[in-house]
Design a protein around this motif. Structure first.
Motif, PDB file in Angstrom:
ATOM      1  N   VAL A  38      24.019 -49.907 -88.639  1.00 45.14           N
ATOM      2  CA  VAL A  38      24.326 -50.959 -87.674  1.00 45.14           C
ATOM      3  C   VAL A  38      23.272 -52.041 -87.834  1.00 45.14           C
ATOM      4  CG1 VAL A  38      24.681 -51.548 -85.255  1.00 45.14           C
ATOM      5  CG2 VAL A  38      25.248 -49.243 -86.065  1.00 45.14           C
ATOM      6  N   ALA A  39      23.703 -53.247 -88.130  1.00 46.43           N
ATOM      7  CA  ALA A  39      22.760 -54.348 -88.308  1.00 46.43           C
ATOM      8  C   ALA A  39      22.233 -54.831 -86.959  1.00 46.43           C
ATOM      9  CB  ALA A  39      23.435 -55.501 -89.046  1.00 46.43           C
ATOM     10  N   LYS A  40      21.153 -55.578 -87.011  1.00 48.17           N
ATOM     11  CA  LYS A  40      20.601 -56.160 -85.789  1.00 48.17           C
ATOM     12  C   LYS A  40      21.650 -57.071 -85.151  1.00 48.17           C
ATOM     13  CE  LYS A  40      16.477 -58.510 -84.034  1.00 48.17           C
ATOM     14  NZ  LYS A  40      17.172 -59.458 -83.160  1.00 48.17           N
ATOM     15  N   GLY A  41      21.965 -56.805 -83.883  1.00 37.20           N
ATOM     16  CA  GLY A  41      22.924 -57.628 -83.158  1.00 37.20           C
ATOM     17  C   GLY A  41      24.375 -57.323 -83.441  1.00 37.20           C
ATOM     18  N   GLU A  42      24.653 -56.271 -84.208  1.00 34.09           N
ATOM     19  CA  GLU A  42      26.022 -55.951 -84.597  1.00 34.09           C
ATOM     20  C   GLU A  42      26.635 -54.941 -83.634  1.00 34.09           C
ATOM     21  OE1 GLU A  42      28.325 -54.966 -88.777  1.00 34.09           O
ATOM     22  OE2 GLU A  42      26.436 -53.922 -88.376  1.00 34.09           O
ATOM     23  N   PHE A  43      27.941 -55.075 -83.407  1.00 40.62           N
ATOM     24  CA  PHE A  43      28.710 -54.154 -82.573  1.00 40.62           C
ATOM     25  C   PHE A  43      29.595 -53.338 -83.504  1.00 40.62           C
ATOM     26  CE2 PHE A  43      30.213 -53.807 -77.986  1.00 40.62           C
ATOM     27  CZ  PHE A  43      30.949 -52.639 -78.189  1.00 40.62           C
ATOM     28  N   VAL A  44      29.301 -52.053 -83.647  1.00 39.92           N
ATOM     29  CA  VAL A  44      30.041 -51.178 -84.545  1.00 39.92           C
ATOM     30  C   VAL A  44      30.689 -50.063 -83.743  1.00 39.92           C
ATOM     31  CG1 VAL A  44      29.893 -49.568 -86.497  1.00 39.92           C
ATOM     32  CG2 VAL A  44      28.507 -51.662 -86.489  1.00 39.92           C
ATOM     33  N   SER A  45      31.994 -49.866 -83.936  1.00 41.48           N
ATOM     34  CA  SER A  45      32.696 -48.758 -83.302  1.00 41.48           C
ATOM     35  C   SER A  45      33.040 -47.710 -84.345  1.00 41.48           C
ATOM     36  CB  SER A  45      33.985 -49.235 -82.626  1.00 41.48           C
ATOM     37  OG  SER A  45      33.698 -49.953 -81.436  1.00 41.48           O
ATOM     38  N   VAL A  46      33.002 -46.446 -83.920  1.00 45.82           N
ATOM     39  CA  VAL A  46      33.361 -45.316 -84.768  1.00 45.82           C
ATOM     40  C   VAL A  46      34.585 -44.641 -84.166  1.00 45.82           C
ATOM     41  CG1 VAL A  46      32.627 -43.086 -85.688  1.00 45.82           C
ATOM     42  CG2 VAL A  46      30.990 -44.981 -85.540  1.00 45.82           C
ATOM     43  N   VAL A  47      35.630 -44.510 -84.981  1.00 43.28           N
ATOM     44  CA  VAL A  47      36.865 -43.859 -84.537  1.00 43.28           C
ATOM     45  C   VAL A  47      37.185 -42.703 -85.473  1.00 43.28           C
ATOM     46  CG1 VAL A  47      37.824 -45.934 -83.458  1.00 43.28           C
ATOM     47  CG2 VAL A  47      38.305 -45.457 -85.873  1.00 43.28           C
ATOM     48  N   GLY A  48      37.989 -41.779 -84.985  1.00 46.85           N
ATOM     49  CA  GLY A  48      38.382 -40.640 -85.795  1.00 46.85           C
ATOM     50  C   GLY A  48      39.113 -39.633 -84.948  1.00 46.85           C
ATOM     51  N   PRO A  49      39.676 -38.605 -85.560  1.00 47.58           N
ATOM     52  CA  PRO A  49      40.436 -37.600 -84.821  1.00 47.58           C
ATOM     53  C   PRO A  49      39.573 -36.875 -83.797  1.00 47.58           C
ATOM     54  CG  PRO A  49      40.781 -37.379 -87.194  1.00 47.58           C
ATOM     55  CD  PRO A  49      39.650 -38.328 -87.017  1.00 47.58           C
ATOM     56  N   THR A  50      40.219 -36.276 -82.812  1.00 47.57           N
ATOM     57  CA  THR A  50      39.522 -35.456 -81.823  1.00 47.57           C
ATOM     58  C   THR A  50      38.749 -34.335 -82.508  1.00 47.57           C
ATOM     59  OG1 THR A  50      41.213 -35.903 -80.164  1.00 47.57           O
ATOM     60  CG2 THR A  50      39.835 -33.955 -79.828  1.00 47.57           C
ATOM     61  N   GLY A  51      37.504 -34.154 -82.073  1.00 51.79           N
ATOM     62  CA  GLY A  51      36.693 -33.062 -82.595  1.00 51.79           C
ATOM     63  C   GLY A  51      36.159 -33.269 -83.982  1.00 51.79           C
ATOM     64  N   CYS A  52      36.147 -34.526 -84.466  1.00 50.38           N
ATOM     65  CA  CYS A  52      35.721 -34.744 -85.853  1.00 50.38           C
ATOM     66  C   CYS A  52      34.213 -34.902 -86.012  1.00 50.38           C
ATOM     67  CB  CYS A  52      36.434 -35.955 -86.448  1.00 50.38           C
ATOM     68  SG  CYS A  52      35.876 -37.542 -85.798  1.00 50.38           S
ATOM     69  N   GLY A  53      33.467 -35.003 -84.927  1.00 52.39           N
ATOM     70  CA  GLY A  53      32.015 -35.106 -85.057  1.00 52.39           C
ATOM     71  C   GLY A  53      31.435 -36.445 -84.679  1.00 52.39           C
ATOM     72  N   LYS A  54      32.216 -37.275 -83.983  1.00 54.98           N
ATOM     73  CA  LYS A  54      31.722 -38.601 -83.593  1.00 54.98           C
ATOM     74  C   LYS A  54      30.495 -38.486 -82.690  1.00 54.98           C
ATOM     75  CE  LYS A  54      35.737 -39.851 -81.875  1.00 54.98           C
ATOM     76  NZ  LYS A  54      36.561 -38.686 -82.273  1.00 54.98           N
ATOM     77  N   SER A  55      30.594 -37.654 -81.667  1.00 57.16           N
ATOM     78  CA  SER A  55      29.477 -37.502 -80.727  1.00 57.16           C
ATOM     79  C   SER A  55      28.269 -36.836 -81.398  1.00 57.16           C
ATOM     80  CB  SER A  55      29.913 -36.693 -79.505  1.00 57.16           C
ATOM     81  OG  SER A  55      30.900 -37.395 -78.763  1.00 57.16           O
ATOM     82  N   THR A  56      28.524 -35.975 -82.376  1.00 55.60           N
ATOM     83  CA  THR A  56      27.418 -35.364 -83.123  1.00 55.60           C
ATOM     84  C   THR A  56      26.591 -36.440 -83.811  1.00 55.60           C
ATOM     85  OG1 THR A  56      28.665 -33.316 -83.494  1.00 55.60           O
ATOM     86  CG2 THR A  56      26.836 -33.767 -84.989  1.00 55.60           C
ATOM     87  N   LEU A  57      27.254 -37.384 -84.467  1.00 54.77           N
ATOM     88  CA  LEU A  57      26.536 -38.475 -85.120  1.00 54.77           C
ATOM     89  C   LEU A  57      25.767 -39.319 -84.109  1.00 54.77           C
ATOM     90  CD1 LEU A  57      29.034 -39.743 -87.847  1.00 54.77           C
ATOM     91  CD2 LEU A  57      26.790 -38.697 -88.211  1.00 54.77           C
ATOM     92  N   LEU A  58      26.360 -39.539 -82.944  1.00 59.12           N
ATOM     93  CA  LEU A  58      25.684 -40.331 -81.923  1.00 59.12           C
ATOM     94  C   LEU A  58      24.434 -39.608 -81.420  1.00 59.12           C
ATOM     95  CD1 LEU A  58      26.471 -43.117 -80.742  1.00 59.12           C
ATOM     96  CD2 LEU A  58      27.175 -41.931 -78.690  1.00 59.12           C
ATOM     97  N   ASN A  59      24.528 -38.299 -81.254  1.00 57.06           N
ATOM     98  CA  ASN A  59      23.367 -37.520 -80.816  1.00 57.06           C
ATOM     99  C   ASN A  59      22.262 -37.528 -81.868  1.00 57.06           C
ATOM    100  OD1 ASN A  59      24.389 -36.812 -78.294  1.00 57.06           O
ATOM    101  ND2 ASN A  59      25.406 -34.988 -79.087  1.00 57.06           N
ATOM    102  N   VAL A  60      22.642 -37.545 -83.137  1.00 59.93           N
ATOM    103  CA  VAL A  60      21.647 -37.668 -84.207  1.00 59.93           C
ATOM    104  C   VAL A  60      20.960 -39.030 -84.114  1.00 59.93           C
ATOM    105  CG1 VAL A  60      21.356 -37.876 -86.713  1.00 59.93           C
ATOM    106  CG2 VAL A  60      22.764 -36.034 -85.763  1.00 59.93           C
ATOM    107  N   ALA A  61      21.746 -40.087 -83.888  1.00 57.24           N
ATOM    108  CA  ALA A  61      21.175 -41.434 -83.772  1.00 57.24           C
ATOM    109  C   ALA A  61      20.237 -41.552 -82.579  1.00 57.24           C
ATOM    110  CB  ALA A  61      22.298 -42.467 -83.652  1.00 57.24           C
ATOM    111  N   ALA A  62      20.526 -40.789 -81.514  1.00 54.82           N
ATOM    112  CA  ALA A  62      19.699 -40.826 -80.307  1.00 54.82           C
ATOM    113  C   ALA A  62      18.436 -39.983 -80.434  1.00 54.82           C
ATOM    114  CB  ALA A  62      20.505 -40.345 -79.105  1.00 54.82           C
TER     115      ALA A  62
END
Length: 275
Positions: A38-62
């Protein structure tokens, strides 16, 4: 200060494995060799099927979850989850993270108080943020006395008052009705436009992702999810999320991204039926 071309957030070759239930059997690989930034000032959305690991990636980023392998850099500095969370990020969860025993203003200023800011100064800042999210005059109400939309506004103020450089948002509006959701999306875009924080936004809703974002990243079905598409959203700003959905450019982009997503959604659905 990091060079201007250094991403605000960079996840490189991330793999996340979890032990099998009961400790027997092969580990479960939720995410495999996933890279996104994600670049400085950029708005990036992540989409994908249910249970594919989206929140896992977010927890890694946090910094809440240490990856099994791979690296996370925040404005060019390595994030080590074992050493603490990503302190340059604010995290807005899907469920309310409000404290029911605290009033609206006390919820908004909780983070400032934890940082040692004098209560009088914290309250002054809190009142400003209540006005900015349209809750002026509601600071003395408790969360249970507010509607779902009001609680989301409160949570947004609670996050933004700490002035994070990065916003991590995990389906924050998914529980709202359609009308309230669109109001909150426009509210978020208006606040974001004021200082252009870097945003990583998780959603199941492709229309929401396109309406809000500069880029949409598509993940494969799990297990071992990874990005399979990265689409630039070249739609004019400022945007009204309800109006932008009706434009030919939006509809064309929706068709293009859905073509990349459809097979993965069907894979995930088939796997759930078998399970």
């Amino acid at each position: 200060m990091a060079p201007i071309d250094v991403p605000a957030l960079s996840l490189a070759d991330i793999t996340c494995r979890f032990a099998a239930r009961g400790g027997a059997g092969e580990p479960y690989t939720a995410v495999a060799n996933a890279t996104l930034s994600v670049a400085k000032g950029e708005f990036v959305s992540v989409v994908g099927p249910t249970g594919c690991g989206k929140s896992t990636l977010l927890n890694v980023a946090a910094g809440l979850l240490a990856p099994s392998s791979g690296t996370v850099d925040v404005f060019g500095e390595r994030l080590i989850a074992a050493e603490g969370v990503n302190r340059r990020a604010g995290y807005m969860f899907q469920a309310d993270a409000l404290m029911p025993w605290r009033t609206g203003i006390d919820n908004v200023i909780a983070g400032l108080e934890f940082r040692g800011v004098l209560r009088s100064e914290a309250i002054a800042q809190g009142e400003v943020w209540l006005r900015r999210v349209g809750l002026a005059g509601f600071g003395d109400r408790y969360p249970h006395q507010m509607s779902g939309g009001m609680r989301k506004r409160l949570a947004l103020a609670q996050t933004l008052i700490l002035s994070p450089d990065i916003l991590l948002m995990d389906e924050p509006f998914s529980a709202l009705d359609v009308q309230t959701r669109q109001l909150m999306e426009n509210e978020l875009l208006a606040l974001w436009a004021e200082d252009r924080k870097s945003v990583l936004f998780i959603t199941h809703d492709l229309e929401e992702a396109i309406a809000l974002s500069d880029r949409v990243v598509v993940l494969s079905a799990g297990p071992a999810t990874r990005p399979i598409g990265d689409f630039k959203v070249d739609l004019p700003r400022p945007r009204d999320v309800s109006e932008i959905r009706m434009t030919p450019a939006f509809l064309a982009l929706h068709r293009e991204i859905w073509a990349a997503m459809k097979e993965e959604v069907l894979k995930a659905y088939a796997a759930q039926k078998v399970a």
